[in-house]
Enzyme design. Sequence first.
Site, PDB file in Angstrom:
ATOM      1  N   PHE A 121       0.854  -1.190   0.000  1.00 51.26           N
ATOM      2  CA  PHE A 121       0.000   0.000   0.000  1.00 51.26           C
ATOM      3  C   PHE A 121       0.892   1.244   0.000  1.00 51.26           C
ATOM      4  CE2 PHE A 121      -2.968   3.083   1.886  1.00 51.26           C
ATOM      5  CZ  PHE A 121      -4.041   2.893   1.026  1.00 51.26           C
ATOM      6  N   ASP A 142       1.838  -5.385   7.856  1.00 51.40           N
ATOM      7  CA  ASP A 142       0.616  -4.580   7.835  1.00 51.40           C
ATOM      8  C   ASP A 142      -0.543  -5.556   7.614  1.00 51.40           C
ATOM      9  OD1 ASP A 142      -1.586  -3.026   7.153  1.00 51.40           O
ATOM     10  OD2 ASP A 142      -0.415  -1.567   6.004  1.00 51.40           O
ATOM     11  N   TYR A 198     -11.173  -0.365  10.486  1.00 50.07           N
ATOM     12  CA  TYR A 198     -12.407   0.099   9.838  1.00 50.07           C
ATOM     13  C   TYR A 198     -12.813  -0.730   8.625  1.00 50.07           C
ATOM     14  CZ  TYR A 198      -8.723   2.878   7.485  1.00 50.07           C
ATOM     15  OH  TYR A 198      -7.580   3.283   6.862  1.00 50.07           O
ATOM     16  N   LYS A 199     -11.994  -1.717   8.262  1.00 48.10           N
ATOM     17  CA  LYS A 199     -12.355  -2.537   7.089  1.00 48.10           C
ATOM     18  C   LYS A 199     -13.193  -3.730   7.578  1.00 48.10           C
ATOM     19  CE  LYS A 199      -7.936  -1.331   4.893  1.00 48.10           C
ATOM     20  NZ  LYS A 199      -8.319  -0.262   3.984  1.00 48.10           N
ATOM     21  N   ARG A 220     -12.715  -3.904  -7.294  1.00 50.01           N
ATOM     22  CA  ARG A 220     -12.502  -4.798  -6.151  1.00 50.01           C
ATOM     23  C   ARG A 220     -13.847  -5.192  -5.568  1.00 50.01           C
ATOM     24  NH1 ARG A 220      -8.307  -2.495  -1.816  1.00 50.01           N
ATOM     25  NH2 ARG A 220     -10.011  -1.030  -1.606  1.00 50.01           N
TER      26      ARG A 220
HETATM   27  C1  LIG Z   1      -2.834  -1.938   3.630  1.00 54.97           C
HETATM   28  C2  LIG Z   1      -3.057  -0.556   4.148  1.00 54.97           C
HETATM   29  N1  LIG Z   1      -2.103   0.030   4.896  1.00 54.97           N
HETATM   30  C3  LIG Z   1      -2.247   1.279   5.382  1.00 54.97           C
HETATM   31  C4  LIG Z   1      -3.390   2.003   5.114  1.00 54.97           C
HETATM   32  C5  LIG Z   1      -3.500   3.403   5.656  1.00 54.97           C
HETATM   33  O1  LIG Z   1      -4.221   3.392   6.807  1.00 54.97           O
HETATM   34  P1  LIG Z   1      -4.449   4.756   7.663  1.00 54.97           P
HETATM   35  O2  LIG Z   1      -5.188   5.677   6.769  1.00 54.97           O
HETATM   36  O3  LIG Z   1      -5.243   4.286   8.847  1.00 54.97           O
HETATM   37  O4  LIG Z   1      -3.122   5.273   8.037  1.00 54.97           O
HETATM   38  C6  LIG Z   1      -4.417   1.433   4.366  1.00 54.97           C
HETATM   39  C7  LIG Z   1      -5.646   2.194   4.087  1.00 54.97           C
HETATM   40  O5  LIG Z   1      -6.560   1.791   3.437  1.00 54.97           O
HETATM   41  C8  LIG Z   1      -4.234   0.125   3.851  1.00 54.97           C
HETATM   42  O6  LIG Z   1      -5.180  -0.452   3.093  1.00 54.97           O
END
Ligand SMILES: Cc1ncc(COP(=O)(O)O)c(C=O)c1O
Length: 427
Positions: free
Chosen positions: A129, A208, A233-234, A387
């Site tokens: 990400f 992550d 939140y997912k 997705r």
């Molecule tokens: C795999 C992954 N890492 C990090 C993040 C970023 O998260 P945050 O906005 O809580 O920092 C996301 C956001 O969708 C994500 O999907």
Amino acid sequence: MNFTDESINHARKLDARDELREFRDEFVIVDPDTIYLDGNSLGRLPSKTIEILKDAVERQWGERLIRSWNEGWIEASARIGAKLANLVGAKPDEVIITDATSVNLFKLAGAALKDQKNRTKIISDELNFPSDLYILQGLIDLIGSGYTIEMVTSGDGIQINQETLANEIDKNTALVVLTHTCFRSAFVHNMAFINQIAHRKGAYVLWDLSHSVGSVPVDLNGTEAELAVGCTYKYLNGGPGSPAFLYVRKDLQKKLIQPLWGWLGSKDPFSFNLDFMPAENISRFQVGTPPIVSLLAIEPGLDLHLQAGMDRLRKKSMMQTEYLLFLFNQWLLPLGFNLGSPRNPEIRGSHVSIRHPEAFRISKAMIEAKKPDIKVIPDFRIPDNLRLGIASIYTSFEDINRAMRRIKEIVERKTYEQYTGERMKVT
Ligand SMILES: Cc1ncc(COP(=O)(O)O)c(C=O)c1O
């Protein structure tokens, strides 16, 4: 899992046999003709959360005011973290809810680099990400001492070859940072294998878990993982912007120093000492005051996942993504779609990416449909990925059947041609 029947009746039969089907009733579903396939980005609202929030705002804040800090608020980050620990194979005192995923990644990557003397290589992969990569780039910019980020390439944009990744880890590797379930393709890394190789070479691995927690079983202790972060939140349905979590293996908690020294990470915040002394447990990875209302909203979704159990959820999720792929093969492959996710369910998380040159306009036609057509909410990821997220705690086989049927219809009738390619701020 061999499916042969495309009918909606068969989908309903699969739902009737599903032992987790009653969990769907625990969520707010306002419109039965809006099929929600974006629980991998923002999970649905559990009904119980409404009660929890009402109490948090009206009684705890409105009536009890500041006394609420000593009536549960100050412990909430660790208490709810301890519950979440059960979902990721960690001990209760190894997980805490705090900050955003990006901030937690900064803290733990900073702590790992500080502990690694004379090693300058960080490894990640091109399916990671972007925020995780930006955080690493910013950290290097800040400490500026010759670090490099080696990006393992994918080849097909879907998977990362685990041997290639393992071969990259050497005696100069300080840290490996990977998203366990990749956000675009849902490819799942082999956590046990990568941890083992990294440990042999003396490198830290920081996982992550944002797309894994609540969808793919994770065994942090069983795979000897050292560090992890993830969002709530997912799949966990914590609500928009709900605080994230971090995990630090017990034996490392006193050793690692994270770079954001705030009062809630100190040993005794209310001593108001002028010099920072870190807490000796997971609290040292906190920084400032937690967003209590959002934090409390995480608990109902977590409880539902604990009741359902990750093994049962994963079993259902694999069956559902296989079912989705069966319909994809029958209905969408002949219409110019390609698969953007692994075929093998063992290395696939709980969303499926399907690719089409008109994916964006198709997604608009799905979301903005007018009655009598049903609405379907997926998300779009550039350049051409739709997705489709399966949140097995509430997604039904009927949802999947209706959504896939609708996509087929939109493409066959070229309904997407009525929509412009204009993007909104959030896709
Ligand atoms: C795999 C992954 N890492 C990090 C993040 C970023 O998260 P945050 O906005 O809580 O920092 C996301 C956001 O969708 C994500 O999907």
